[in-house]
Structures are given as structure tokens and as C-alpha cells.
Design a protein around this motif. Structure first.
Motif, PDB file in Angstrom:
ATOM      1  N   PHE A  72       2.150   8.607   4.798  1.00 57.61           N
ATOM      2  CA  PHE A  72       2.776   8.864   6.065  1.00 57.61           C
ATOM      3  C   PHE A  72       3.549   7.665   6.725  1.00 57.61           C
ATOM      4  O   PHE A  72       4.101   7.736   7.538  1.00 57.61           O
ATOM      5  CB  PHE A  72       1.696   9.072   7.262  1.00 57.61           C
ATOM      6  CG  PHE A  72       0.542   7.847   7.286  1.00 57.61           C
ATOM      7  CD1 PHE A  72       0.715   6.731   8.003  1.00 57.61           C
ATOM      8  CD2 PHE A  72      -0.578   8.139   6.453  1.00 57.61           C
ATOM      9  CE1 PHE A  72      -0.159   5.631   8.033  1.00 57.61           C
ATOM     10  CE2 PHE A  72      -1.554   6.918   6.456  1.00 57.61           C
ATOM     11  CZ  PHE A  72      -1.139   6.112   7.225  1.00 57.61           C
ATOM     12  N   GLU A  81       0.680  -1.246   0.047  1.00 63.89           N
ATOM     13  CA  GLU A  81       0.101  -0.135   0.023  1.00 63.89           C
ATOM     14  C   GLU A  81       0.895   1.262   0.019  1.00 63.89           C
ATOM     15  O   GLU A  81       2.167   1.092   0.333  1.00 63.89           O
ATOM     16  CB  GLU A  81      -0.797  -0.073   0.936  1.00 63.89           C
ATOM     17  CG  GLU A  81      -1.733  -1.130   1.552  1.00 63.89           C
ATOM     18  CD  GLU A  81      -2.792  -1.198   0.280  1.00 63.89           C
ATOM     19  OE1 GLU A  81      -3.223  -0.331  -0.273  1.00 63.89           O
ATOM     20  OE2 GLU A  81      -3.140  -2.568  -0.124  1.00 63.89           O
ATOM     21  N   GLN A 133       6.558   1.889   6.263  1.00 64.38           N
ATOM     22  CA  GLN A 133       6.614   0.310   6.051  1.00 64.38           C
ATOM     23  C   GLN A 133       6.059   0.480   4.670  1.00 64.38           C
ATOM     24  O   GLN A 133       5.902  -0.794   4.202  1.00 64.38           O
ATOM     25  CB  GLN A 133       5.505  -0.222   6.847  1.00 64.38           C
ATOM     26  CG  GLN A 133       6.296  -0.031   8.495  1.00 64.38           C
ATOM     27  CD  GLN A 133       5.642  -0.935   9.464  1.00 64.38           C
ATOM     28  OE1 GLN A 133       5.677  -2.446   9.481  1.00 64.38           O
ATOM     29  NE2 GLN A 133       4.479  -0.370  10.204  1.00 64.38           N
TER      30      GLN A 133
HETATM   31  S1  SF4 Z   1       1.631  -0.790   6.762  1.00 66.85           S
HETATM   32 FE1  SF4 Z   1       1.619   1.273   6.271  1.00 66.85          FE
HETATM   33  S2  SF4 Z   1       1.398   1.438   4.089  1.00 66.85           S
HETATM   34 FE2  SF4 Z   1       0.753  -0.550   4.704  1.00 66.85          FE
HETATM   35  S3  SF4 Z   1      -1.669  -0.471   4.943  1.00 66.85           S
HETATM   36 FE3  SF4 Z   1      -0.533  -0.312   6.846  1.00 66.85          FE
HETATM   37  S4  SF4 Z   1      -0.208   1.937   7.064  1.00 66.85           S
HETATM   38 FE4  SF4 Z   1      -0.326   1.602   4.813  1.00 66.85          FE
END
Ligand code: SF4
Length: 330
Positions: free
Chosen positions: A73, A69, A76
Motif C-alpha cells: 500500500f 520493505e 515510500q
Molecule cells: S515506509 Fe512504507 S514500505 Fe517502509 S516499512 Fe513503512 S509502510 Fe512499509
């Protein structure tokens, strides 16, 4: 000083009702002096509905990084180059050990958080189920999971294993969502929350503030969460992390953050408000102010990808205010 306006809002919330949308928007123009007056009232609302208890919750980042994803912000997300650790799902013993450590520090609930859209496969689901069963058997902790966009059937299995609560943030207002995430939709987030409710779990739904949203959009998020009828709200303040899509922003100014907490207490007078990410960066040596603004809980220990302050210091701060850290299960 607009004392009448402030008193009216506080009186409404003391009855357990949300203030109106028009009233919320007036909060934006309150001066620092008026805000200080407001915080006496929001402190009263917290005390009225939550007494002197301050809830402390803890998390373990049971799986980190490598997420497809693009939440702008988040350190990760694989869309960004950051120093965030990357590891697959911890084994059951490691998760249970982290829960016991949290309990020893005084936490009353423990949340298993994983990165990613949701769990990858059946094997991962079975591991989380086993961890929940063992935490319930071996500690007094309430359990919470933050596992992403989970189907109803899997949430029902987790509930069956003893899971008490599901955490799933809406992240930001619907009208701001596509500026922050493009790989899934606001509706996907709402569906995940509805699934958790349908599985009979309590739900913890919050967001992140200071991501370029307007004050009106903060109010929009608060009213959306009110309408979802959830039990707790984790309040995060953006901690801009180098390499992420929002690393050009500054942490929110302290009075603005307090104004945001008071907005939430006035719209959601009875809910548990936990201040989580960004607490140390925004409030620095004034962390006790977040309780007069209306918060009645904190996330203790470390955060997902960054370190938090020493849990002993948190407990000392709470006790110095004459409040009681809650050690037992809710
Ligand atoms: S880990 Fe980070 S990028 Fe992945 S869904 Fe959760 S908040 Fe979004």
C-alpha cells in the motif's frame, strides 16, 4: 429491521465489553437503513466513553521514501515507482518547527514518523531523542513516534527522553498479512508493539482497511488489537496510490467504511479511534458521519505522502457538530 440485534450489541459495548465474534459477523449483512439505526447507538457509545471531545493528532513525515520493505500500500517502498518525496531524516529544528505549527493549529499530540524498517543508526536515534526533548520543553504537546521495528533498548531511551506514545500499525489481519507484506512478518510487528509496551510507552496500533481483506479479517484485526490492550487505534482507509502494489483497488465505499468504524467501536468500546488516511477520499462531504459511527479523533493536517484538508476546516466541522476539538494535552 433487526433492532433487537443492534440494541443488544450497543448495550454490551456501553458496558465497556466487546461484542462477540458471532455478533461482529452479523454486522456485515446490515442494510443501510439498519446501519443508520446502528450509528445512533455507536454515537452513544462514543459519547459515553469519550464525551464531546474530538482529539486531533498531527504527524510529520520526518524521513521519506527509500524503504527496503515491500508493503504493497505504501508509496515510500523502493519496490514501487511513485512520485512520493524522498529525503533523509529532518534535522531537529525542522521537526520542532513542525510540532509548533501543529500546536498552533490546535493539535494536542504530535507524531514523528519515519520511513524504513527502523532508524538506520545511532546518529538518527540521537536526533529523534533530541527532537523529543525539545518538543516536551517548548510545547504542551504529547509526543508519539512511529519508527518501525525498534529494539526495546532504544524505545527505553526514547521514553527516558520524554516520549509518551509509540505508534506501530499491524497493517492488516494476521491471515491477510502475507498478501500485503513479504519482507517482514506479522510476528515482527507484534514484537515491535510488545517492545513499546515493555518500555512503558502507551501504544497506538491500527491498520489499513480496503486492501482486499474480507469483513471477517477486519474483525480478526480488531480482536487482535483488543488482545494487545492498546490505547488508541488509527483507522486508515486505503488510498490507492499510482505505482504501488494496490493501485488497482478502489477506495472503500462510504457505508462500508462507516460499517468498519462501527465494528471497531463495538469491539473496542473504550479505545480512542482516530480516522487517518483516506478520510477525505472516502467521506468527501460527509465527514461528520465518522463520529456517529464511533470515531472520536482525526489525524489533522497532512498525511505521510499526501495532503490532508485545511486544519481550519476540520475544526469548523467538529464545532458545527457541537463537539469540541481537544487543544490541550491528554
Ligand atoms: S515506509 Fe512504507 S514500505 Fe517502509 S516499512 Fe513503512 S509502510 Fe512499509
Amino acid at each position: 429491521m433487526r433492532t433487537e440485534l443492534i440494541d443488544n450489541m450497543v448495550e454490551t459495548a456501553l458496558k465497556g465489553e466487546s461484542i462477540s465474534h458471532e455478533q461482529v459477523l452479523q454486522l456485515e449483512s446490515l442494510t443501510h437503513e439498519e446501519l443508520d439505526y446502528l450509528f445512533v447507538g455507536t454515537g452513544r457509545i462514543r459519547e459515553h466513553f469519550k464525551g464531546q471531545d474530538v482529539k486531533i493528532c498531527s504527524i510529520v513525515n520526518a524521513k521519506s521514501g527509500r524503504c527496503v520493505e515491500d508493503c504493497s500500500f505504501c508509496a515510500q517502498s523502493s519496490s514501487f515507482q511513485t512520485d512520493s518525496p524522498e529525503y533523509g531524516l529532518m534535522d531537529v529544528d525542522e521537526i520542532v518547527a513542525a510540532a509548533k505549527e501543529a500546536e498552533a493549529f490546535g493539535s494536542n499530540e504530535f507524531s514523528i514518523v519515519v520511513s524504513g524498517t527502523s532508524l538506520d543508526d545511532r546518529k538518527e536515534l540521537d536526533r529523534v531523542i533530541e527532537a523529543i526533548k525539545r518538543i516536551k520543553a517548548e510545547t504542551q504537546l504529547e509526543t508519539c513516534c512511529s519508527l518501525g521495528l525498534m529494539p526495546l533498548k532504544h524505545l527505553e531511551e526514547l521514553k527516558e527522553a520524554g516520549l509518551d506514545r509509540c505508534h506501530h500499525n499491524l497493517e492488516t489481519a494476521k491471515s491477510h498479512f502475507d498478501k500485503i507484506v513479504t519482507t517482514h512478518t506479522y510476528e515482527d510487528e507484534v514484537n515491535a508493539i510488545q517492545n513499546a509496551k515493555a518500555a512503558g510507552l502507551q501504544v497506538c496500533v491500527g491498520g489499513i482497511f480496503g486492501m482486499g481483506e474480507t469483513f471477517e479479517q477486519r474483525a480478526e484485526l480488531a480482536f487482535s488489537i483488543r488482545d494487545l490492550e492498546t490505547q488508541s487505534f488509527p483507522i486508515n482507509f486505503l488510498k490507492p496510490i499510482k505505482g504501488t502494489g494496490l493501485d488497482h483497488l478502489e477506495p472503500m465505499e462510504q457505508y462500508e467504511a462507516l460499517r468498519t468504524i462501527s465494528l471497531l467501536r463495538l469491539v473496542l468500546p473504550k479505545i480512542d479511534l482516530f480516522v487517518c488516511g483516506g478520510r477525505e477520499e472516502v467521506f468527501i462531504d460527509n465527514q461528520e458521519r465518522l463520529f456517529s459511527a464511533g470515531a472520536n479523533g482525526i489525524l489533522g493536517g497532512n498525511y505521510l505522502t499526501t495532503k490532508g484538508q485545511d486544519p481550519k476546516r476540520d475544526i469548523e466541522m467538529i464545532e458545527n457538530l457541537g463537539l469540541h476539538p481537544v487543544y490541550t494535552s491528554i
